[in-house]
Design an enzyme around this catalytic site. Structure first.
Site, PDB file in Angstrom:
ATOM      1  N   LYS A  22      -8.077 -13.361 -94.245  1.00  0.00           N
ATOM      2  CA  LYS A  22      -8.147 -13.788 -93.215  1.00  0.00           C
ATOM      3  C   LYS A  22      -9.299 -14.711 -92.515  1.00  0.00           C
ATOM      4  CE  LYS A  22     -10.754  -9.765 -91.656  1.00  0.00           C
ATOM      5  NZ  LYS A  22     -11.893  -9.983 -90.922  1.00  0.00           N
ATOM      6  N   ASN A  23     -10.448 -14.520 -93.425  1.00  0.00           N
ATOM      7  CA  ASN A  23     -11.546 -14.936 -93.303  1.00  0.00           C
ATOM      8  C   ASN A  23     -12.058 -16.450 -93.073  1.00  0.00           C
ATOM      9  OD1 ASN A  23     -12.466 -12.792 -92.688  1.00  0.00           O
ATOM     10  ND2 ASN A  23     -13.416 -11.762 -94.516  1.00  0.00           N
ATOM     11  N   ARG A 121     -25.215  -7.223 -85.812  1.00  0.00           N
ATOM     12  CA  ARG A 121     -24.915  -7.788 -86.582  1.00  0.00           C
ATOM     13  C   ARG A 121     -25.731  -9.186 -85.894  1.00  0.00           C
ATOM     14  NH1 ARG A 121     -18.924  -7.706 -89.951  1.00  0.00           N
ATOM     15  NH2 ARG A 121     -18.917  -9.386 -90.518  1.00  0.00           N
ATOM     16  N   ASP A 306     -17.554  -7.069 -98.823  1.00  0.00           N
ATOM     17  CA  ASP A 306     -16.381  -6.525 -98.252  1.00  0.00           C
ATOM     18  C   ASP A 306     -16.015  -5.722 -99.783  1.00  0.00           C
ATOM     19  OD1 ASP A 306     -16.901  -7.962 -96.473  1.00  0.00           O
ATOM     20  OD2 ASP A 306     -15.839  -9.166 -96.048  1.00  0.00           O
TER      21      ASP A 306
HETATM   22  C1  UD1 Z   1     -19.007 -12.919 -93.296  1.00  0.00           C
HETATM   23  C2  UD1 Z   1     -17.858 -12.222 -93.473  1.00  0.00           C
HETATM   24  C3  UD1 Z   1     -17.783 -10.451 -93.866  1.00  0.00           C
HETATM   25  C4  UD1 Z   1     -18.140 -10.814 -95.255  1.00  0.00           C
HETATM   26  C5  UD1 Z   1     -19.304 -12.057 -95.060  1.00  0.00           C
HETATM   27  C6  UD1 Z   1     -20.533 -11.312 -96.229  1.00  0.00           C
HETATM   28  C7  UD1 Z   1     -16.525 -13.325 -91.471  1.00  0.00           C
HETATM   29  C8  UD1 Z   1     -14.686 -13.043 -90.244  1.00  0.00           C
HETATM   30  N1  UD1 Z   1     -16.845 -12.285 -91.949  1.00  0.00           N
HETATM   31  O1  UD1 Z   1     -19.408 -11.849 -92.391  1.00  0.00           O
HETATM   32  O2  UD1 Z   1     -16.249 -10.679 -94.286  1.00  0.00           O
HETATM   33  O3  UD1 Z   1     -18.753  -9.083 -95.532  1.00  0.00           O
HETATM   34  O4  UD1 Z   1     -19.457 -13.150 -94.616  1.00  0.00           O
HETATM   35  O5  UD1 Z   1     -20.193 -12.719 -97.345  1.00  0.00           O
HETATM   36  O6  UD1 Z   1     -15.530 -14.296 -92.281  1.00  0.00           O
HETATM   37  N2  UD1 Z   1     -27.164 -12.902 -90.915  1.00  0.00           N
HETATM   38  C9  UD1 Z   1     -28.286 -12.356 -89.472  1.00  0.00           C
HETATM   39  N3  UD1 Z   1     -28.830 -13.077 -88.532  1.00  0.00           N
HETATM   40  C10 UD1 Z   1     -27.239 -14.474 -88.822  1.00  0.00           C
HETATM   41  C11 UD1 Z   1     -26.124 -14.069 -89.155  1.00  0.00           C
HETATM   42  C12 UD1 Z   1     -26.483 -13.379 -90.005  1.00  0.00           C
HETATM   43  O7  UD1 Z   1     -29.694 -11.851 -90.008  1.00  0.00           O
HETATM   44  O8  UD1 Z   1     -27.648 -14.591 -87.102  1.00  0.00           O
HETATM   45  C13 UD1 Z   1     -27.183 -11.539 -91.397  1.00  0.00           C
HETATM   46  C14 UD1 Z   1     -25.875 -10.421 -91.574  1.00  0.00           C
HETATM   47  O9  UD1 Z   1     -26.824  -9.166 -90.444  1.00  0.00           O
HETATM   48  C15 UD1 Z   1     -25.518 -10.086 -92.792  1.00  0.00           C
HETATM   49  C16 UD1 Z   1     -26.615 -11.342 -93.643  1.00  0.00           C
HETATM   50  O10 UD1 Z   1     -27.310 -12.553 -93.199  1.00  0.00           O
HETATM   51  O11 UD1 Z   1     -27.258  -8.641 -93.461  1.00  0.00           O
HETATM   52  C17 UD1 Z   1     -24.516 -11.673 -94.303  1.00  0.00           C
HETATM   53  O12 UD1 Z   1     -24.066 -12.406 -92.920  1.00  0.00           O
HETATM   54  P1  UD1 Z   1     -22.877 -13.091 -92.726  1.00  0.00           P
HETATM   55  O13 UD1 Z   1     -23.010 -14.223 -94.193  1.00  0.00           O
HETATM   56  O14 UD1 Z   1     -23.524 -13.918 -91.870  1.00  0.00           O
HETATM   57  O15 UD1 Z   1     -21.732 -12.803 -92.613  1.00  0.00           O
HETATM   58  P2  UD1 Z   1     -20.488 -13.196 -91.402  1.00  0.00           P
HETATM   59  O16 UD1 Z   1     -20.327 -14.328 -91.435  1.00  0.00           O
HETATM   60  O17 UD1 Z   1     -20.858 -12.452 -90.294  1.00  0.00           O
END
Ligand code: UD1
Length: 417
Positions: A22-23, A121, A306
């Site tokens: 999915k991701n 998020r 995850d």
């Molecule tokens: C993606 C995956 C998710 C997985 C995660 C970490 C998808 C659709 N989702 O989520 O399943 O658990 O990677 O491997 O691919 N953060 C900030 N600011 C931002 C962006 C992120 O503070 O602008 C923080 C988030 O709150 C979190 C951490 O960074 O604590 C990780 O987020 P990120 O790696 O961005 O995960 P996703 O891309 O949301």
């Protein structure tokens, strides 16, 4: 809304073919918007999140079809640059479409993707990077509008955290551009490598994906492309947990072994035999799992956040005490209360969970609190005595294709009705 009914304590055995990730599929579908032609994407899992991505593409003017795990997107007539609030909220990773619309149009309006079961998020890293790429970003009453204001020849972006989504948005926003973009401290997850492979196959120039330094040379267009989505490493870990908690013998075919290195070594610590032959993994678990001192989730190639809930379900039945430290998300343990309803002994202290393994769990009525937490409840139910009823399964259906049918093919007593 149907529920899952599970009668636990059946030993699972047999072979499953792993679904597509999915991701990986979601950001690639966002990238299909940039292609000036047709995208044919194979190995797409049939999930509610995938259907939501197709709705977004359709709302922007793409012609989409989905048949037997192949998605076709014709994006020659894209006209839209606004994603409605309803569509943005339907799938939280809809924020990936922001970078793609910008590459296509130079301007875009989306809403903030909103709250999430895993805690807030934020998208600050995404928006800061877009500003560095030369976009003016305005936030007004929940709407985010980005417009190209400066074209820069060369941009260097240093992420303060290797966010998966932000790395993907930078790649998407700059793969068709007049700029050369270097991303430092980029996320290294396999889904980033798959996105880059897709873009490069379509004529893009994205180098270094899979390392923490990614270099993107903007090209003038992406052309029609055909691609296979990589297999889902988190779903693989779900079947591994199912084997562990049922004393099972499960083969998972269609894996990419290096994506599972950290997961396999952790499951070996549980005492299971994990062997890999080409693209097939076999996990045999013939005694009660062993507790593990401490496991920490971390960015790739570490143990994936995850996969944490699925591991914790297995540790709930292990001999001894285990500790899991969540380092990525603030609010990942909501599902623990549901596992406790089955008799699990788990204490949560902020980002840390202490799991005292129990020799037996009992069936109960539990609800899915989020995607992986819901899958963790299914795993616990497979190992519990008596019947469990699992409600709110729409969370599971965001990420698992026909989970009840696949588990039934492994001998599980599970029905959806
Ligand atoms: C993606 C995956 C998710 C997985 C995660 C970490 C998808 C659709 N989702 O989520 O399943 O658990 O990677 O491997 O691919 N953060 C900030 N600011 C931002 C962006 C992120 O503070 O602008 C923080 C988030 O709150 C979190 C951490 O960074 O604590 C990780 O987020 P990120 O790696 O961005 O995960 P996703 O891309 O949301």
């Amino acid at each position: 809304m149907p529920n899952l009914y599970v009668s636990g304590m059946e030993r699972l055995s047999g072979k499953v073919k792993l679904q597509g990730a999915k991701n990986s599929a979601l950001p690639i579908l966002a990238a299909s918007l940039i292609v000036r032609g047709t995208t044919i994407l194979h190995n797409c899992p049939d999930l509610t999140d995938l259907r939501a991505a197709l709705k977004i593409l359709t709302s922007l003017g793409c012609d989409c079809s989905f048949c037997e795990n192949t998605v076709t997107v014709d994006s020659r007539n894209v006209t839209g640059e606004i994603i409605s609030e309803d569509l943005m909220r339907e799938m939280r990773s809809s924020i990936m479409f922001l970078g793609a619309i910008l590459a296509r149009n130079g301007s875009a309006t989306v809403t903030a993707p909103g709250g999430c079961e895993l805690g807030p998020r934020p998208i600050d890293i995404h928006l800061k990077a877009l500003e560095e790429l030369g976009y003016a970003v305005e936030e007004n009453e929940g709407y985010i509008t980005c417009k190209k204001s400066v074209t820069k020849d060369k941009v260097e972006i240093s992420l303060n955290f290797p966010s998966v989504g932000a790395t993907e948005n930078i790649i998407l926003a700059s793969c068709v551009s007049k700029s050369r973009v270097i991303v430092h401290n980029a996320a290294k997850e396999p889904e980033i490598t798959d996105l880059a492979a897709f873009i490069n196959r379509a004529g893009g120039k994205v180098y270094g994906a899979g390392t923490d330094r990614i270099e993107i040379f903007g090209v003038s267009r992406l052309s029609s492309v055909e691609h296979n989505v990589i297999p889902d490493r988190i779903v693989a870990s779900t079947f591994m947990s199912a084997s562990v908690v049922t004393g099972g013998d499960i083969c998972v075919s269609g894996i990419i072994p290096e994506h599972l290195t950290a997961i396999c070594s952790t499951y070996r610590e549980l005492g299971s035999s994990v062997t890999i032959d080409n693209n097939e993994l076999r996990i045999v678990s013939d005694s009660r799992p062993l507790g593990i001192d401490t496991v920490r989730s971390s960015v790739y190639p570490g143990f994936p956040t995850d996969a944490g809930p699925l591991l914790i379900s297995a540790l709930a039945k292990a001999e001894g005490t285990s500790v899991f430290v969540e380092t990525i998300f603030d609010n990942r343990f909501n599902y623990v209360d549901e596992l406790k309803r089955m008799g699990a002994d788990i204490k949560v202290y902020g980002r840390l969970a202490v799991i005292n393994g129990k020799s037996r769990l009992s069936g109960a009525k539990v609800k899915c609190t989020d995607l992986r937490g819901g899958a963790a409840a299914v795993i616990a139910a497979l190992s519990a005595e008596g019947e469990s009823v699992i409600t709110d399964i729409h969370h599971i259906e965001r990420g698992y294709e026909n989970i009840s049918g696949v588990l039934r093919s492994l001998n599980a007593k599970i029905i959806k009705e």
